[in-house]
Structures are given as structure tokens and as C-alpha cells.
Design an enzyme around this catalytic site. Structure first.
Site, short mmCIF file in Angstrom:
data_model
loop_
_atom_site.label_atom_id
_atom_site.label_comp_id
_atom_site.label_asym_id
_atom_site.label_seq_id
_atom_site.Cartn_x
_atom_site.Cartn_y
_atom_site.Cartn_z
N THR A 66 0.82 -1.20 0.00
CA THR A 66 0.00 0.00 0.00
C THR A 66 0.85 1.25 0.00
OG1 THR A 66 -1.71 -1.21 1.20
CG2 THR A 66 -1.89 1.17 1.22
N TYR A 160 5.78 -11.60 5.15
CA TYR A 160 4.67 -10.98 4.44
C TYR A 160 4.23 -11.92 3.32
CZ TYR A 160 2.13 -7.20 1.97
OH TYR A 160 1.18 -6.42 1.35
N LYS A 189 2.15 -11.43 8.30
CA LYS A 189 0.95 -10.78 7.77
C LYS A 189 0.43 -11.66 6.64
CE LYS A 189 -0.85 -6.76 5.33
NZ LYS A 189 -0.54 -5.51 4.56
N ILE A 234 -3.29 -6.00 10.13
CA ILE A 234 -2.58 -4.89 9.47
C ILE A 234 -3.49 -4.52 8.31
CG2 ILE A 234 -0.49 -4.18 8.25
CD1 ILE A 234 1.01 -6.36 9.83
#
Length: 345
Positions: A66, A160, A189, A234
Site C-alpha cells: 500500500t 509478508y 501478515k 494490518i
């Protein structure tokens, strides 16, 4: 804290809601604007960071997907991290960690980014899995890659796992069990909706869940992930409505502590429903949608402030926003209601 052969385990980040912050660039029309590579807008970045932590967000994830990390120059990474660490510290939020994203394929490059991130003030590294050769990558290869990074990383590592940006690379729950035992790997995540895999990680009896935390990357999965042993999210929508997402996290933990009743469950389900409505924008438009919402809802940043090919915001402008405005107006009312009730943080 690198392991360096030590058997002591690094500590995971504090439990709570984190935000994968967008990176703000100066808006079209400003004196310093450059169509190809607009400069960072650190003033807006800091306003947004304070908006988040004042809303109860536990920490920031900077330079992730992001955060458009693949468009950010090395010197800009350092500027961004340093500025936001200083912003939080100066405002009395020294306890809110910064997690820095890395999105490289090469181990040495990843380690260099991690070192630079630590030097700039990050406490954790969120390391994207290497997906360029995903179809030919084995689970052993994934395990060895992350182990090599964690062995040498100067700060604790979070895995991730985002198949949507890693060529659909798959990391099996059994691989997570092995990696979770590493003293310098403190969590993950999971940015996918495979809820059974999330359960096989978050509820696994073969993982030390005091050392290895499972965060969902999807706020629309927050309640079910909490129920199966995940610690929080998250989450993109929390970048627009931090109090709304934090409230669901708080409700779950408070009701769990006192003994969860039917009314608690009903309230959490309704809040999860409202979050899911808003998350449809994030799922459809990603960072473009987040910037659009930050601008239209709160006047933060510019909806057209991105780098190519994401510059320009919604192609259909007001027409596209009209599809989302009713939901976001309702979420804004809810956010303001929770703010007026007073912060618990």
C-alpha cells in the site's frame, strides 16, 4: 535484534491494529510537482500518521504494498522512515513501532534495506516473500530464503505472505511452523482469504504463539481470525477509519476477558459487517481507493497524488465514488461517534 547464533528469541510487535500506510506525494498543480516522479509529501504523511495513532492504531507499516514501495527511491525510503519516527516521537508516541516493508528478490538487497530501515528508526521488518520464480519455488527454498534473511537481519522479521503481488507464491502452513521456530522471526501478515490455512497457522499447537504472531492483512477477516488465534490486523480500511477497526479488536478482547455473551457477539458481528462493507473499496482499488477515501472523507492528501501508473485516482472520478459514498458516509459517522465517546488509548 539479529539472532547471530543466539538462542534468545526476539519479541513480536505489540498486539493491536496496524495500518499499511499509503505513501503521500505532492498533488498535481503544486510548484514541486513532477508528473513522472512527484516528490514525497511528508507534511501530509505526518498528519496521517498522527490521525492513525490518535485513533488507537498500535503502529505503522510503512513502505509495504500500500505504501507503493516499488516506486520509492532508496533515499526516499530513509526520508520517509526518519520523518515518521520523529513525528511519532515528538508527539509522545514513542511506544508505537514502525514496521518497514521490503520488497526485493535478492537476500543481500533485502538485508541492506533492513539495515537502512533500522538506521532510519524502524523496529521491525516486514519481508515480502520472493515470488518472481514462484512456479519453480519449493517450500524448502522458501524456508531457506527466509531463514537466511532472519539469520542476518538486524531487527526482527515478519513474513509478508501476499500471493496477489508475488506471482501466487504459496507458503504452506507446515513451512510457517518451521519458520516460526526461528528466534528472529516474530510473526506474519497473511494477505489472503484462505481461512483454513490461517487457522492451521494461528491455532497450530506446533507454534509458540507468544513468540510468533499472526496478523490478517484483511480487516474483513478480523473477527474470524481473532477467533482462531490471530492477534489482530494490518488493515487498509483502518487507514481511513482507525477507531472503527480498533473498536472491533477491543470489543473482542474485552468480551473474551469478562466472558463473551450473545450481546457481545451480536455487536461484534454488526461491526464486522460494517467493516466488510468498507473493505470492498480497498479490495477493489487498493492504495488508489485508500487515497481517494482519505481525501474525500477527511481532506488528507490528494486523490490524484500517486506515481505512474497509479497517478490520477479513479478514472471515472465522482461517478465511481458515488458507488461507495453511502457506505463511507456511514463509517465516517461511526468513526466520529467513537471519537466523541473518548479514546481508550
Amino acid at each position: 535484534m539479529a539472532s547471530n547464533g543466539s538462542t534468545s528469541k526476539a519479541s513480536p510487535p505489540p498486539q493491536g491494529i496496524y495500518v499499511p500506510s499509503p505513501t503521500f506525494f505532492v498533488a498535481e498543480g503544486s510548484a514541486s510537482y513532477n508528473q513522472t516522479s512527484p516528490p514525497l509529501d511528508l507534511e501530509t504523511q505526518s498528519k496521517h500518521s498522527l490521525f492513525l495513532v490518535e485513533g488507537g492504531v498500535k503502529g505503522l507499516v510503512l513502505l509495504g504494498s500500500t505504501g507503493e514501495a516499488i516506486f520509492i527511491k532508496p533515499e526516499e525510503r530513509v526520508q520517509l522512515l526518519k520523518s515518521q519516527r520523529k513525528t511519532l516521537d515528538d508527539a509522545g508516541f514513542k511506544d508505537r513501532p514502525i514496521i518497514a516493508g521490503t520488497a526485493t528478490q535478492n537476500i543481500d538487497d533485502t538485508l541492506q534495506l533492513i539495515q537502512e530501515s533500522k538506521d532510519a528508526g524502524a523496529e521491525y521488518a516486514m519481508v515480502l516473500s520472493p515470488g518472481y520464480f514462484a512456479p519453480a519455488t519449493s517450500q524448502t527454498g522458501i524456508k531457506n530464503w527466509f531463514t537466511a534473511v532472519a539469520d542476518q537481519s538486524v531487527i526482527p522479521v515478519m513474513i509478508y505472505h501476499y500471493p496477489g503481488v508475488t506471482n501466487n507464491l504459496y507458503i504452506a502452513p507446515a513451512t510457517f511452523e518451521k519458520l516460526a521456530a526461528h528466534p528472529n522471526i516474530v510473526g506474519t501478515k497473511l494477505s489472503h482469504g484462505i481461512i483454513d490455512d490461517q487457522a492451521l497457522i494461528a491455532a497450530s499447537p506446533n507454534i509458540d504463539h507468544e513468540h510468533f504472531y499472526v496478523f490478517t492483512g484483511l480487516g474483513q477477516n478480523l473477527l474470524p481470525v481473532l477467533a482462531i488465534g490471530g492477534v489482530a490486523a494490518i488493515d487498509g480500511l483502518a487507514g481511513v477509519f482507525p477507531r472503527v477497526v480498533v473498536r472491533l479488536f477491543d470489543l473482542f478482547n474485552e468480551s473474551l476477558a469478562k466472558g463473551m455473551g450473545k450481546n457481545d457477539i451480536a455487536e461484534m458481528r454488526l461491526l464486522q459487517f460494517r467493516i466488510c462493507e468498507g473493505e470492498k473499496l480497498v479490495a477493489r482499488w487498493g492504495v488508489v481507493g485508500m487515497k481517494e477515501a482519505c481525501d474525500r472523507v477527511w481532506g488528507l492528501g490528494s486523490r490524484t497524488g500517486g506515481r505512474l501508473p497509479l497517478a490520477g485516482g479513479f478514472e471515472e472520478g465522482d461517478q465511481e465514488w458515488s458507488k461507495w459514498s453511502k457506505v463511507f458516509d456511514g463509517l465516517k459517522e461511526l468513526e466520529e461517534k467513537f471519537k466523541s465517546e473518548g479514546s481508550r488509548h
